[in-house]
Write a protein that holds these residues in place. Structure first.
Motif, PDB file in Angstrom:
ATOM      1  N   TRP A  55       0.866  -1.188   0.000  1.00 17.90           N
ATOM      2  CA  TRP A  55       0.000   0.000   0.000  1.00 17.90           C
ATOM      3  C   TRP A  55       0.898   1.232   0.000  1.00 17.90           C
ATOM      4  CZ3 TRP A  55      -5.486   0.259   2.067  1.00 17.90           C
ATOM      5  CH2 TRP A  55      -5.955   1.581   2.090  1.00 17.90           C
ATOM      6  N   SER A  57       1.281   5.261  -0.054  1.00 18.65           N
ATOM      7  CA  SER A  57       0.534   6.492   0.228  1.00 18.65           C
ATOM      8  C   SER A  57       1.316   7.678  -0.314  1.00 18.65           C
ATOM      9  CB  SER A  57       0.334   6.648   1.734  1.00 18.65           C
ATOM     10  OG  SER A  57      -0.395   5.558   2.235  1.00 18.65           O
ATOM     11  N   THR A  62      -4.516  10.565   4.498  1.00 18.39           N
ATOM     12  CA  THR A  62      -4.705   9.379   5.323  1.00 18.39           C
ATOM     13  C   THR A  62      -6.172   9.063   5.568  1.00 18.39           C
ATOM     14  OG1 THR A  62      -2.709  10.107   6.447  1.00 18.39           O
ATOM     15  CG2 THR A  62      -3.672   8.154   7.300  1.00 18.39           C
ATOM     16  N   THR A  65      -7.222   5.462   4.565  1.00 11.73           N
ATOM     17  CA  THR A  65      -6.840   4.443   5.537  1.00 11.73           C
ATOM     18  C   THR A  65      -7.728   4.549   6.778  1.00 11.73           C
ATOM     19  OG1 THR A  65      -4.579   4.611   4.761  1.00 11.73           O
ATOM     20  CG2 THR A  65      -4.910   3.512   6.858  1.00 11.73           C
ATOM     21  N   LEU A  86      -0.391  -7.279   4.535  1.00 18.26           N
ATOM     22  CA  LEU A  86      -0.073  -5.906   4.188  1.00 18.26           C
ATOM     23  C   LEU A  86       1.402  -5.666   4.509  1.00 18.26           C
ATOM     24  CD1 LEU A  86      -1.558  -3.543   3.004  1.00 18.26           C
ATOM     25  CD2 LEU A  86      -2.079  -2.783   5.295  1.00 18.26           C
ATOM     26  N   HIS A  89       2.734  -0.504   4.574  1.00 16.22           N
ATOM     27  CA  HIS A  89       1.728   0.556   4.667  1.00 16.22           C
ATOM     28  C   HIS A  89       2.254   1.568   5.653  1.00 16.22           C
ATOM     29  CE1 HIS A  89      -1.750   2.915   5.406  1.00 16.22           C
ATOM     30  NE2 HIS A  89      -2.525   2.199   4.614  1.00 16.22           N
ATOM     31  N   GLN A  93       2.128   0.269   9.473  1.00 12.32           N
ATOM     32  CA  GLN A  93       3.198  -0.642   9.857  1.00 12.32           C
ATOM     33  C   GLN A  93       4.026  -0.078  11.018  1.00 12.32           C
ATOM     34  OE1 GLN A  93       5.639   0.801   6.091  1.00 12.32           O
ATOM     35  NE2 GLN A  93       6.132  -1.260   6.733  1.00 12.32           N
ATOM     36  N   ARG A 104       9.402  -3.093   2.055  1.00 11.59           N
ATOM     37  CA  ARG A 104       8.733  -2.921   0.761  1.00 11.59           C
ATOM     38  C   ARG A 104       9.523  -3.628  -0.334  1.00 11.59           C
ATOM     39  NH1 ARG A 104       9.419   0.614  -3.310  1.00 11.59           N
ATOM     40  NH2 ARG A 104      10.854   1.926  -2.140  1.00 11.59           N
TER      41      ARG A 104
END
Lengths: 361, 219
Positions: A55, A57, A62, A65, A86, A89, A93, A104
């Protein structure tokens, strides 16, 4: 843990099989699938083994989310969300900084070509994309890299889907949507500011169940959720048809739940599932709370002529141009009128009298 | 260009352009026509009836028994589509809202299903009028490009409005944009076609009645 199926994870979280089946039935109906598909959805969703999801951003607030994870009570939607792996994120996270970036990159490498990429936020392109960077990497570079190994991309929220607020005039950061950059991967747009949580989960559920994209409209939105306008499904629609309209936000009409068209409701031109799924576990939705729809799931809703201007009224003032046009028309009319009079006068002056002598010539 | 962008153009620059052409053209034409004037009538009026012009406005607006017999269809279709057009134009809420935003004036709206019914009747009346115009040899002979243009630009706003309300064929946003654009087309061609009769009709009738009375044929 890694081999746990989604149903195992949900069971561990205290979700009963009955509760899971109920959720699947609701999702099936949300997706406009025949009721008989509910079992198939439950079967496939239950068997899913933590699909890797990254995910990203970018230029966002936000809110998307928040919409998904901060329900008043932990909903089955948020638990399903927990059940996907996930791997990256920002907001959710625990890791941060280089550790997060490593996670990532690791996840991308491990599931190259198979992971689902979720993007919320727009991507700034102006001045080399300096307006939004993560760990020194521009949003553009990160998106291109992550998109290359994605099976499909879900653009969550209006910013990722259409540019959203950052894209609003005069768009100082040169913000664009995911679909403006990525051309070679399937993209599902899930617009809304934020999107309805059930819609986000419904799209994920569809992808996880069938492994394919749902049926999309010409703006890349799943037809199951964005196929109908707010206006067509609005519980205030009968008042529109009866010609009963609230004139202000606190008059008798507003208190009686009359139509908010005159107060600028954009329901007729907005496609979303708010009127049917509602928000916060079916508690309410903007129009029910007394405010017109602002059209947040449509491209460029921020610049779409003002939230409080009725849809049938001019976006800009016409009076200045109208006055000038009448004045110019009057001036031209008078000028032509004078010219006509002069022509008449000249004709009269130039008129020659015919005499008998002339005829005998 | 997306449907929403087209709609915003129609509600913004498009509307301004159409309004400017319409207002400029109509003001110019009305001043031009009325500043032509008439030669002074030096004769003594045959019948001094000052109300004749005003009465003619009424009498010429009502169908004559003879005319009824000869062209009843023209009269019915004409009356129905004119009245229908005004009902739709003036009593659908979004239209009232537009007028209110431009002038500050407003009045109660009619229920939408009623306006919807009137729209269908008006569309049928317009189609009947067109078919009759094409079938009738005299009408066909008298009709030119301007007549068919005037019919088209009158028909399109009603059709697109009806289609938008019922979501026919296209998406509502696109249909709404097309509806507004069709009205803008109507405004643009208005001053340059027979549609100007909206503003000249009753003045012309008054003049005919008045001049006829001066010549001894008072109404």
């Amino acid at each position: 843990m890694a081999d746990e199926t989604m149903l195992d994870i949900l069971k561990r979280r205290g979700v009963s099989r009955r509760g899971f089946l109920k959720f699947c039935a609701a999702t099936t109906s949300l997706l406009a699938l025949p009721p008989s598909m509910a079992a198939a959805v439950a079967e496939s969703l239950g068997r899913v083994r933590r699909p890797a999801v990254i995910w990203l951003s970018f230029q966002e607030c936000t809110g998307c989310t928040e919409s998904l994870t901060r329900a008043h009570s932990p909903s089955i939607e948020s638990l399903i969300f927990d059940a996907i792996s996930l791997d990256y994120h920002h907001t959710l996270q625990a890791a941060s900084g280089h550790a997060a970036e490593e996670a990532r990159e690791h996840s991308m490498k491990a599931d190259w070509g198979n992971y689902l990429l979720i993007v919320d936020g727009s991507i700034p392109l102006k001045d080399g994309g300096v307006y939004s960077t993560i760990a020194g990497i521009s949003n553009l570079a990160m998106l291109q890299e992550a998109a290359a190994g994605a099976a499909a991309i879900v653009a969550i929220g209006t910013c990722a889907a259409y540019g959203g607020l950052p894209h609003a005039q005069p768009n100082p950061t040169g913000a664009v949507a995911v679909s403006d950059i990525v051309k070679d991967k399937p993209i599902i747009n899930v617009p809304g500011c934020p999107p309805v949580p059930a819609v986000m989960v419904g799209v994920l559920a569809h992808y996880l169940t069938f492994g394919t994209l749902p049926d999309l409209d010409d703006l890349g939105r799943p037809r199951a959720f964005y196929g109908e306008s707010i206006h067509d499904r609005c519980y205030r629609r009968p008042f529109y048809d009866q010609g009963k309209f609230a004139k202000t936000f606190d008059d008798a009409g507003a208190r009686d739940g009359w139509c908010l068209f005159e107060l600028g409701c954009k329901g007729p031109t907005t496609h979303n599932a708010c009127a049917t799924t509602k928000w916060n576990g079916g508690t309410s939705w903007p129009v029910q709370s007394g405010h017109g729809c602002i059209g947040c799931s449509e491209p460029d809703f921020w610049d779409a002529g003002g939230f409080y201007k009725a849809l049938s009224t001019p976006v800009n003032s016409v009076s200045g141009a109208a006055t000038a046009a009448v004045a110019a028309g009057a001036a031209a009319g008078i000028a032509i009128g004078l010219a006509n009079r002069q022509r008449k006068a000249r004709a009269r002056a130039g008129h020659q009298t015919v005499t008998i002598a002339d005829l005998e010539k | 260009m997306s449907a929403m962008e087209l709609l915003l153009w129609a509600r913004g620059p498009g509307l301004v352009i159409a309004a400017v052409i319409f207002l400029f053209g109509m003001t110019l034409r009305l001043i031009e026509v009325y500043s032509l004037g008439r030669k002074r009538d030096l004769a003594v009026p045959r019948s001094p009836t000052p109300g004749s012009g005003w009465r003619t406005i009424v009498t010429r607006s009502l169908p004559h028994a003879d005319t009824w017999r000869r062209s009843g269809l023209t009269i019915v279709a004409g009356f129905v589509f004119h009245i229908g057009l005004f009902v739709v134009l003036l009593f659908l809420l979004p239209h009232i809202e537009l007028i209110r935003s431009l002038t500050g004036l407003s009045w109660p709206a009619l229920p939408t299903p009623l306006v919807d019914l009137v729209t269908v009747i008006t569309l049928i009346a317009l189609i009947v009028a067109l078919v009759h115009r094409l079938m009738d040899p005299v009408k066909r002979f008298l009709s030119g490009f301007g007549d068919y243009l005037a019919w088209t630009v009158t028909f399109l706003p009603l059709l697109t409005g009806y289609m938008a309300y019922h979501h026919l064929l296209l998406d509502y946003t696109l249909l709404l944009a097309l509806h507004i654009l069709s009205v803008e087309l109507l405004l643009v061609v208005f001053p340059f076609t027979k549609l100007t009769h909206t503003f000249t009709l009753f003045i012309a009738r008054w003049y005919n009645g008045d001049i006829a009375a001066r010549k001894g044929v008072a109404s």
